[in-house]
Scaffold this motif. Structure first.
Motif, PDB file in Angstrom:
ATOM      1  N   LEU A 394      -0.362   1.119   5.372  1.00  0.00           N
ATOM      2  CA  LEU A 394      -0.576   1.359   6.794  1.00  0.00           C
ATOM      3  C   LEU A 394      -1.956   0.844   7.226  1.00  0.00           C
ATOM      4  O   LEU A 394      -2.091   0.200   8.274  1.00  0.00           O
ATOM      5  CB  LEU A 394      -0.465   2.850   7.105  1.00  0.00           C
ATOM      6  CG  LEU A 394      -0.836   3.260   8.540  1.00  0.00           C
ATOM      7  CD1 LEU A 394       0.037   2.529   9.556  1.00  0.00           C
ATOM      8  CD2 LEU A 394      -0.748   4.766   8.714  1.00  0.00           C
ATOM      9  N   THR A 395      -2.961   1.127   6.387  1.00  0.00           N
ATOM     10  CA  THR A 395      -4.313   0.662   6.718  1.00  0.00           C
ATOM     11  C   THR A 395      -4.366  -0.857   6.754  1.00  0.00           C
ATOM     12  O   THR A 395      -5.011  -1.450   7.634  1.00  0.00           O
ATOM     13  CB  THR A 395      -5.319   1.192   5.682  1.00  0.00           C
ATOM     14  OG1 THR A 395      -5.248   2.626   5.632  1.00  0.00           O
ATOM     15  CG2 THR A 395      -6.738   0.779   6.045  1.00  0.00           C
ATOM     16  N   ALA A 396      -3.681  -1.504   5.796  1.00  0.00           N
ATOM     17  CA  ALA A 396      -3.647  -2.969   5.768  1.00  0.00           C
ATOM     18  C   ALA A 396      -2.931  -3.523   6.996  1.00  0.00           C
ATOM     19  O   ALA A 396      -3.369  -4.521   7.592  1.00  0.00           O
ATOM     20  CB  ALA A 396      -2.960  -3.449   4.496  1.00  0.00           C
ATOM     21  N   ALA A 397      -1.826  -2.869   7.391  1.00  0.00           N
ATOM     22  CA  ALA A 397      -1.101  -3.315   8.583  1.00  0.00           C
ATOM     23  C   ALA A 397      -1.970  -3.165   9.830  1.00  0.00           C
ATOM     24  O   ALA A 397      -1.971  -4.040  10.712  1.00  0.00           O
ATOM     25  CB  ALA A 397       0.192  -2.516   8.736  1.00  0.00           C
ATOM     26  N   GLN A 398      -2.718  -2.073   9.901  1.00  0.00           N
ATOM     27  CA  GLN A 398      -3.613  -1.864  11.036  1.00  0.00           C
ATOM     28  C   GLN A 398      -4.724  -2.906  11.046  1.00  0.00           C
ATOM     29  O   GLN A 398      -5.121  -3.402  12.104  1.00  0.00           O
ATOM     30  CB  GLN A 398      -4.214  -0.457  10.974  1.00  0.00           C
ATOM     31  CG  GLN A 398      -5.115  -0.108  12.152  1.00  0.00           C
ATOM     32  CD  GLN A 398      -4.367  -0.124  13.473  1.00  0.00           C
ATOM     33  OE1 GLN A 398      -3.354   0.552  13.617  1.00  0.00           O
ATOM     34  NE2 GLN A 398      -4.862  -0.892  14.439  1.00  0.00           N
ATOM     35  N   SER A 399      -5.224  -3.238   9.851  1.00  0.00           N
ATOM     36  CA  SER A 399      -6.265  -4.258   9.760  1.00  0.00           C
ATOM     37  C   SER A 399      -5.744  -5.616  10.236  1.00  0.00           C
ATOM     38  O   SER A 399      -6.444  -6.358  10.929  1.00  0.00           O
ATOM     39  CB  SER A 399      -6.767  -4.366   8.318  1.00  0.00           C
ATOM     40  OG  SER A 399      -7.735  -5.391   8.193  1.00  0.00           O
TER      41      SER A 399
END
Length: 430
Positions: A394-399
């Motif tokens: 999720l953090t990578a997708a947000q990044s």
């Protein structure tokens, strides 16, 4: 030559602005305070703090302070004074003492020789004075005529336009640097999360090694990967500090690399929908200093050709005609390149909008997966590492979404620079 000089001045000003440290007790007192800058304040801080921008602004003010009426009067007075002096010299030459007439033959031969020599010396002196006055007149008269017909005023207006473009180039450079720093900081944050993920994997692998499930070489391989990542992160951190120091120099601050950049303003969808590539292109072409300079070169070549006469076999005219033709082709090439770059940039903005939409959907999906994994974790169906992996996804997708939004903002800002300032960086064409 005038245009090349202007561009050199602007380039030197930009280099000086990026690498000249701030001076003055007031600025030195601010060194102990944390330095912050926002996107909204950046342009004004560069215009008022950059030594390069300030130097160019002083050149602009110097030109704009010229009193053309007073200059014309001074030149007219000088020219009139030259005319008076020439009349006086001609009057002296016509008085008989220096007209080359020999004295009566009854005089002493020695006196006759001396008188002749004195007359010749005076004649030479007056002739030299006339030549000097004529040279002064020839140098002043074209300047006076250019003032009278407005040519000097027009050239200075063009010079001011190019100098102002030089200031905007410095501002645009600072804005590009600001956006690059934000991108580097995002990459750095991604790297930190990557190291955290490696550390979790290492903890698991070391435990499995103790249980005999993986080899020592597998653990060492991941440890080496972590070491390489840490090295890369150190280099990236140094690059960020260097870029921040350059940005501080552009704002006239002490370039210590300690600078906090605030976030970017939100781009409304209505703002993007309002873009008009046809009308915006015409505005960009009209304000482009590059096309303006190419147009002046074309006009100069045409005027040179027109002054060569129309006699058959005129070699000078043949050469001027080739120069004019070359200037026409160069101008058309620059216009075509500008139009292509602008249109590419506009299409890139549309591609960016699609990318933002896709990345937004990816974030929504990653959030759904995370919620599902949390439920499974609460039921004891997956490990803590699996849950952390879902959180990382999720953090990578947000990044990636943040990166897509940053690129959209960069390209939109480049588009606005083209429309409003005629500065086309052609990010989308790169």
């Amino acid at each position: 030559m005038r245009k090349r000089t202007i561009y050199c001045l602007c380039a030197l000003a930009l280099c000086a602005a990026m690498f000249t440290p701030a001076l003055g007790a007031e600025k030195a007192a601010k060194e102990t305070e944390p330095s912050k800058v926002s996107w909204e304040d950046l342009a004004e801080r560069v215009r008022t703090g950059s030594f390069g921008a300030l130097a160019v602004s002083e050149q602009i003010q110097q030109i704009e302070s010229i009193d053309y009426d007073k200059m014309e009067k001074n030149l007219r007075d000088q020219i009139n004074e030259i005319g008076k002096l020439q009349s006086q010299i001609l009057g002296s030459a016509g008085g008989g003492a220096v007209d080359g007439t020999l004295p009566p033959a009854s005089q002493n031969p020695g006196d006759i020789v001396n008188a002749a020599m004195n007359a010749a010396a005076m004649q030479a002196e007056l002739s030299a004075s006339m030549n000097a006055l004529e040279s002064a007149y020839n140098s002043l008269r074209p300047v006076y005529d250019d003032l009278r017909n407005g040519k000097t005023q027009k050239e200075n207006t063009d010079t001011v336009r190019l100098l102002k473009d030089g200031v905007e180039q410095i501002v645009a450079g600072s804005q590009s640097l600001y956006l690059s720093i934000l991108s580097l900081e995002q990459t750095y944050a991604d790297g930190l999360r990557g190291i955290e993920a490696i550390d979790r994997s290492l903890t698991e692998l070391r435990l499995r090694q103790q249980l005999g499930q993986v080899s020592k070489q597998t653990v060492q391989g991941l440890e080496q990967t972590r070491a390489n990542t840490v090295t890369q992160m150190a280099a990236l951190e140094s690059s960020i500090a260097t870029c921040k120091a350059q940005l501080q120099s552009l704002m006239g601050e002490e370039p210590n690399g300690q600078l906090t950049l605030e976030g970017l303003p939100e781009l409304e969808e209505a703002t993007l929908e309002a873009l008009d590539p046809v009308a915006d292109l015409e505005s960009a072409k009209e304000k482009s200093a590059e096309l303006f300079s190419a147009g002046k070169t074309l006009q100069d070549a045409k005027e040179e050709w027109a002054t060569c006469g129309f006699a058959p076999g005129n070699f000078r005219r043949v050469m001027a005609e080739h120069a004019w033709n070359a200037a026409q082709m160069t101008y058309q090439s620059k216009v075509q390149s500008f139009e292509t770059g602008f249109q590419t940039l506009y299409r890139t903005i549309n591609d960016d909008r699609i990318a933002v939409q896709n990345k937004t959907e990816a974030v929504d999906y990653a959030e759904t997966v995370l919620q599902s994994e949390k439920t499974r974790f609460d039921r004891g169906l997956i490990s803590k590492n699996k849950l952390a992996e879902a959180q990382d996804n999720l953090t990578a997708a947000q990044s990636e979404l943040d990166g897509a939004r940053l690129k959209l903002f960069q390209d939109y800002h480049a588009y606005q620079n083209a429309v409003n300032l005629g500065i086309l960086n052609q990010r989308g064409a790169q």
